[in-house]
Design an enzyme around this catalytic site. Sequence first.
Site, PDB file in Angstrom:
ATOM      1  N   ASP A   1       1.448   9.236   9.568  1.00 15.62           N
ATOM      2  CA  ASP A   1       2.643   9.754   9.295  1.00 15.62           C
ATOM      3  C   ASP A   1       2.185  10.889  10.641  1.00 15.62           C
ATOM      4  O   ASP A   1       3.300  12.167  10.249  1.00 15.62           O
ATOM      5  CB  ASP A   1       2.030  11.111   8.238  1.00 15.62           C
ATOM      6  CG  ASP A   1       2.185  10.255   6.882  1.00 15.62           C
ATOM      7  OD1 ASP A   1       3.352   9.493   6.634  1.00 15.62           O
ATOM      8  OD2 ASP A   1       1.228  11.073   5.552  1.00 15.62           O
TER       9      ASP A   1
ATOM     10  N   ASP B   1       6.525   5.496   1.963  1.00 13.20           N
ATOM     11  CA  ASP B   1       6.868   6.715   2.540  1.00 13.20           C
ATOM     12  C   ASP B   1       7.071   6.237   4.574  1.00 13.20           C
ATOM     13  O   ASP B   1       7.405   6.992   5.103  1.00 13.20           O
ATOM     14  CB  ASP B   1       5.252   7.698   2.641  1.00 13.20           C
ATOM     15  CG  ASP B   1       4.917   7.430   1.062  1.00 13.20           C
ATOM     16  OD1 ASP B   1       4.579   6.392   0.615  1.00 13.20           O
ATOM     17  OD2 ASP B   1       4.495   8.880   1.111  1.00 13.20           O
TER      18      ASP B   1
ATOM     19  N   ARG C   1       9.701  10.241  -5.721  1.00 11.32           N
ATOM     20  CA  ARG C   1       9.722  10.603  -4.301  1.00 11.32           C
ATOM     21  C   ARG C   1       9.726   9.237  -3.679  1.00 11.32           C
ATOM     22  O   ARG C   1      10.216   9.398  -2.207  1.00 11.32           O
ATOM     23  CB  ARG C   1       8.511  11.267  -4.197  1.00 11.32           C
ATOM     24  CG  ARG C   1       8.466  11.839  -2.941  1.00 11.32           C
ATOM     25  CD  ARG C   1       7.701  13.565  -2.496  1.00 11.32           C
ATOM     26  NE  ARG C   1       6.343  13.199  -2.639  1.00 11.32           N
ATOM     27  CZ  ARG C   1       5.218  13.277  -3.517  1.00 11.32           C
ATOM     28  NH1 ARG C   1       5.435  14.039  -4.343  1.00 11.32           N
ATOM     29  NH2 ARG C   1       4.209  13.066  -2.841  1.00 11.32           N
TER      30      ARG C   1
ATOM     31  N   TRP D   1      12.535   8.601  -0.048  1.00 16.41           N
ATOM     32  CA  TRP D   1      11.755   7.678   0.531  1.00 16.41           C
ATOM     33  C   TRP D   1      12.507   6.775   1.522  1.00 16.41           C
ATOM     34  O   TRP D   1      13.196   7.348   2.374  1.00 16.41           O
ATOM     35  CB  TRP D   1      10.156   8.219   0.856  1.00 16.41           C
ATOM     36  CG  TRP D   1       9.204   9.148   1.052  1.00 16.41           C
ATOM     37  CD1 TRP D   1       8.098   9.161   0.339  1.00 16.41           C
ATOM     38  CD2 TRP D   1       9.116  10.469   1.183  1.00 16.41           C
ATOM     39  NE1 TRP D   1       6.857  10.064   0.273  1.00 16.41           N
ATOM     40  CE2 TRP D   1       7.931  10.938   0.383  1.00 16.41           C
ATOM     41  CE3 TRP D   1      10.522  10.724   1.503  1.00 16.41           C
ATOM     42  CZ2 TRP D   1       7.602  11.583   1.333  1.00 16.41           C
ATOM     43  CZ3 TRP D   1       9.370  12.485   2.433  1.00 16.41           C
ATOM     44  CH2 TRP D   1       8.947  13.108   1.759  1.00 16.41           C
TER      45      TRP D   1
ATOM     46  N   SER E   1       0.223  14.456  -6.317  1.00 18.34           N
ATOM     47  CA  SER E   1      -0.048  13.309  -7.259  1.00 18.34           C
ATOM     48  C   SER E   1      -0.946  13.038  -8.431  1.00 18.34           C
ATOM     49  O   SER E   1      -1.372  13.750  -8.669  1.00 18.34           O
ATOM     50  CB  SER E   1      -0.806  12.479  -5.920  1.00 18.34           C
ATOM     51  OG  SER E   1      -1.244  11.139  -6.487  1.00 18.34           O
TER      52      SER E   1
END
Length: 427
Positions: A135, A200, A272, A276, A387
């Site tokens: 990330d 993601d 989500r 993404w 989450s």
Amino acid sequence: MKNNPSFYTTFLSCLLLTLLFETACSSSAKSGYSDNKEQKDTQRKLPIALSSQLSKAADHYAALVTTAKKNNKIPRSVEEDGEMMWVHDGFDWTEGFFPGSLWYLYALTGDQKWKADAGFFQELIKEDRFYSNHDLGFVFNNSFGNGLRLTGQKSYEKVLVDAANTLLERYDPKVESIKSWDTDKGWQSERGWQYPVIIDNMMNLELLFEVSKLTGDPKYADIAIKHANTTLANHFRDDYSSYHVVDYDSLTGAVRKKERAQGAAHESSWARGQAWGLYGFTMCYRYTNNETYLEQAKNIASFILSNPEIKSNSIPFWDYDAPGIPNEPKDASAAAITASALIELSNYLEEGYLDSAKEMISTLSGSKYFAQNGANHHFLLMHSVGSIPHGAEIDKPLNYADYYYLESLFRLKNKGITAIDTAGHQN
């Protein structure tokens, strides 16, 4: 008195008014009219000025910056006990969103205060550019990357290049993808994965594309493209919904498993995650002009926008297939990401994407999702979900929900849009 003509005139007038009133009430009942505030607000469809939302956002974040500076920490969410949740010590995938939001406030207002604040908070994470994590794109493109685009500050370039080089260390040519989680510790070690890749990760490719532009070295963009192609080939179902996790054989690169991590089930569509994917492939088209990516983004958008909840209320439940719908939490963060992606997609295709994005933003800007000043620990948006399977950040504010909301305002402003109403039409 009974023979008085005025008496009959008055009597007939009252009778007529009574009948008209009863008819009106009957028509209202048949049409489903209900005298409640939510329906009245919906029926009025009052325009929302982006300048007004920006002013409210600035008030919120001025207070949030004061608290964050006092603690010398970056805010992430709110703890279960109601206290501020700061980004985790060591490394946190969300740590770039807060300085990124400050950069957007600077871009939207021109106020030098936000520029200084963004610079202050991104310095707190600067050394994490050498931390091996998938990330790094989220963290550094959204902070230093926005700073470079807005100011041209040359020192930011090295930070981005360092982060990109660290990110490339997670790429394996056998898999042709950047590895997401390490599997030697934590809950990830309990899943039997070898080389997990999550949807993601599409969001981290923008850092690589940008660094190729900065350096003139195509290797960064080449790896971004390979990762995108692998994701396109393996992550999507026939209806263009996405798995959250695809696990690969670390020796051969073959697909081993397609599973969930944050969704409701292996075969469900985590909201989500769909956002993404939409954002990621739209962004990839921006850098490559590859029509395959544009077509993929179009198909993902069709999946999202055809959902009944999106059609009726604009904001998705945390998973499009959550078992308890309609008694499931909504996810404002998924809506904000989706809206931002749709605004960009509207630059390339005329499919009503801009109107859909504006409906999402106008809903997020209403009192149900946009916090009152002084509430919500000064975060902008309420009702996001981190989450549910991990029991984390459920029905809470999230710094990345705010980031993509502000990015949406920035993108709307760049399209010359100054106000929207609750039907999503430009004023």
